[in-house]
Design an enzyme around this catalytic site. Structure first.
Site, PDB file in Angstrom:
ATOM      1  N   TYR A  86       0.817  -1.216   0.000  1.00  0.00           N
ATOM      2  CA  TYR A  86       0.000   0.000   0.000  1.00  0.00           C
ATOM      3  C   TYR A  86       0.852   1.268   0.000  1.00  0.00           C
ATOM      4  O   TYR A  86       0.347   2.346  -0.325  1.00  0.00           O
ATOM      5  CB  TYR A  86      -0.931   0.041   1.215  1.00  0.00           C
ATOM      6  CG  TYR A  86      -1.914  -1.092   1.331  1.00  0.00           C
ATOM      7  CD1 TYR A  86      -2.073  -2.025   0.312  1.00  0.00           C
ATOM      8  CD2 TYR A  86      -2.679  -1.245   2.481  1.00  0.00           C
ATOM      9  CE1 TYR A  86      -2.973  -3.078   0.447  1.00  0.00           C
ATOM     10  CE2 TYR A  86      -3.586  -2.284   2.610  1.00  0.00           C
ATOM     11  CZ  TYR A  86      -3.719  -3.200   1.593  1.00  0.00           C
ATOM     12  OH  TYR A  86      -4.612  -4.237   1.735  1.00  0.00           O
TER      13      TYR A  86
ATOM     14  N   HIS B 291       0.515 -11.835   1.783  1.00  0.00           N
ATOM     15  CA  HIS B 291      -0.483 -11.052   1.052  1.00  0.00           C
ATOM     16  C   HIS B 291      -1.207 -11.873  -0.012  1.00  0.00           C
ATOM     17  O   HIS B 291      -2.422 -11.754  -0.168  1.00  0.00           O
ATOM     18  CB  HIS B 291       0.181  -9.824   0.425  1.00  0.00           C
ATOM     19  CG  HIS B 291      -0.768  -8.694   0.190  1.00  0.00           C
ATOM     20  ND1 HIS B 291      -0.376  -7.384   0.163  1.00  0.00           N
ATOM     21  CD2 HIS B 291      -2.108  -8.671  -0.026  1.00  0.00           C
ATOM     22  CE1 HIS B 291      -1.427  -6.598  -0.052  1.00  0.00           C
ATOM     23  NE2 HIS B 291      -2.478  -7.364  -0.174  1.00  0.00           N
TER      24      HIS B 291
END
Length: 274
Positions: free
Chosen positions: A52, A110
């Protein structure tokens, strides 16, 4: 500052069932301000990721909030390029530095993609747990068979599987499998990136209760035992999502949402396992 949320947000195991998602909260000041606002208003679960690019801003928001670090359930994720054993260790250290913390409450793989190797990746995750830098390990975007594989290779329990989950992608099979394996389910994009506002069944229930479609969707997830981490970038959205914990859907409401005949997956990269 409101302390209501701290008292009323229910727990899934040791994890608050409503958190703040920070995906695509790219402006550092906006991200830091949103995290600070959310924590001061009662959120106790913050979710970010290496990919992010906002871990430093998230850390600034946590530092600025009038909440003790130990009262914040903080999660981040190791990106798919960083899942080799040595890279897990080094990039997690970098994440801790950016976040300004000594540990995270939950560290996720992830995606089960690219550099992911169950044995080597999860060996590094276990080492981070043993070193006290990670409290719990998790996985994200894992299919049932990959959940089993992770459980088989990790010494520490697999605490949670974070996946896209909302009324337009209910993931019944995966939820049932995770429940059987004692793995919590965390929903990202729980509002289908805004699509829940365009579903007549959800709008009808929202009007019935005098609430937003977002609150209905988040309450539905809670009814299913799923933790939700909706993104919000302004105080109004932060508070609207938080108010979902006060909404109790009745059986008719839940059945109506369960019966929605529409599938709309919002996140579908080329490296996904499905």
């Amino acid at each position: 500052m409101s302390q209501q949320g701290e008292r009323r947000v229910p727990l899934a195991s040791e994890m608050p069932m409503l958190g703040l998602g920070t995906w695509q909260n790219d402006d550092p000041d906006t991200c830091a301000d949103t995290v600070e606002t959310a924590l001061n208003e009662g959120y106790r679960h913050i979710d970010t990721a290496q990919a992010y690019g906002n871990e430093e801003a998230v850390g600034r928001g946590i530092e600025a909030a009038d909440v003790d670090r130990e009262d914040v359930f903080l999660a981040t994720k190791v990106w798919i390029d960083n899942l080799a054993y040595d890279d897990v260790l080094s990039t997690t250290e970098a994440s801790l530095d950016k976040l300004g913390v000594d540990y995270v409450d939950l560290l996720y793989v992830h995606w089960p993609s690219r550099a992911y190797d169950p044995e080597e990746t999860l060996r590094a995750f276990d080492e981070l747990v043993d070193a006290g830098k990670v409290e719990r390990i998790g996985i994200s975007n894992f299919l049932p068979e990959q959940v089993d594989e992770a459980i088989d290779h990790a010494d520490a329990p697999i605490f949670a599987n974070q996946v896209e989950l909302h009324p337009l992608l209910p993931q019944e099979e995966l939820r049932a499998h995770c429940a059987d394996r004692d793995v919590e389910v965390v929903a990202y994009s729980p509002l289908a990136r805004g699509e829940v506002f365009n579903v007549p069944e959800i709008t009808e229930i929202a009007e019935k209760h005098g609430v937003s479609e977002a609150q209905v969707s988040l309450a539905w997830l809670r009814e299913k035992g799923v933790t939700a981490i909706p993104k919000a970038t302004g105080e109004a959205h932060v508070l609207d999502n938080l108010a979902s914990v006060d909404l109790d859907l009745d059986d008719e409401d839940v059945a109506a949402i369960d019966a929605i005949d529409r599938t709309d997956r919002q996140v579908d990269p080329s490296f996904s396992p499905w």
